[in-house]
Design an enzyme around this catalytic site. Structure first.
Site: not given
Length: 185
Positions: A14-15
């Site tokens: 997802e970061s």
């Protein structure tokens, strides 16, 4: 909450962004894939959160998604199976997960079929054409989830090789944020 390998897999996939943004499928998002309550207007206004707020959102999201996933299981998963399925459900939604071949195979005890089924969930809906298209990022994520799913829980969850290294999450501090509001890895 899911194990460290699962939390790290989600974090890598997802970061971590402290400024609201549109994900590749066009959904308003913040933090590590958090979408609840995030609007397009918030993205346009440059809405931001603190590291502490992001960590609290992620912890609450993981508790909710683990509960949701456990609610549709008919047998008990090991911690790596659970983490892999939570990662998948968090990304595709609980309704899609509840009808997925991953869940059906898991519930009937066919772990090899469940493992293979992760790879079927590698498409996004293009926001412009509204067509399903293969996403390289999702293909990589599904391979990591599938590998984690089959990783035995003997000793350490890192006993078996995965497509990419999965490290324990690093503590976040304000100094790890760059100017774009993204946590530096």
């Amino acid at each position: 909450m899911i194990n460290a390998a699962g939390a790290n897999l989600i974090s890598q996939s997802e970061s971590i962004q402290l400024r609201a943004y549109f994900c590749p499928a066009g959904v308003p998002t913040i933090g590590r894939g958090h979408t609840k309550g995030i609007t397009a207007q918030m993205v346009h206004d440059g809405y931001t959160i603190t590291v502490a707020q992001e960590q609290a959102l992620f912890a609450a999201d993981m508790e909710e998604w683990e509960r949701n996933v456990r609610g549709v299981l008919t047998r008990t998963p090991n911690e790596n199976q659970l983490a892999a399925m939570v990662s998948l459900a968090f990304n595709i939604g609980i309704a899609a997960f509840a009808s997925s071949s991953v869940l059906k195979a898991f519930n009937r005890g066919d772990d090899q079929a469940a493992y293979r089924s992760f790879g079927l969930w590698n498409k996004i809906t293009d926001p412009v054409t509204k067509r399903k298209v293969v996403s390289n990022g999702l293909s990589i994520r599904r391979a990591k989830e599938a590998a984690l799913y089959l990783t035995p829980v003997t000793g350490t969850p890192y006993d078996n090789p995965m497509p990419q290294a999965v490290e324990a999450p690093k503590p976040m501090t304000e100094s790890t944020i760059n100017r774009a509001g993204i946590i530096a890895g």
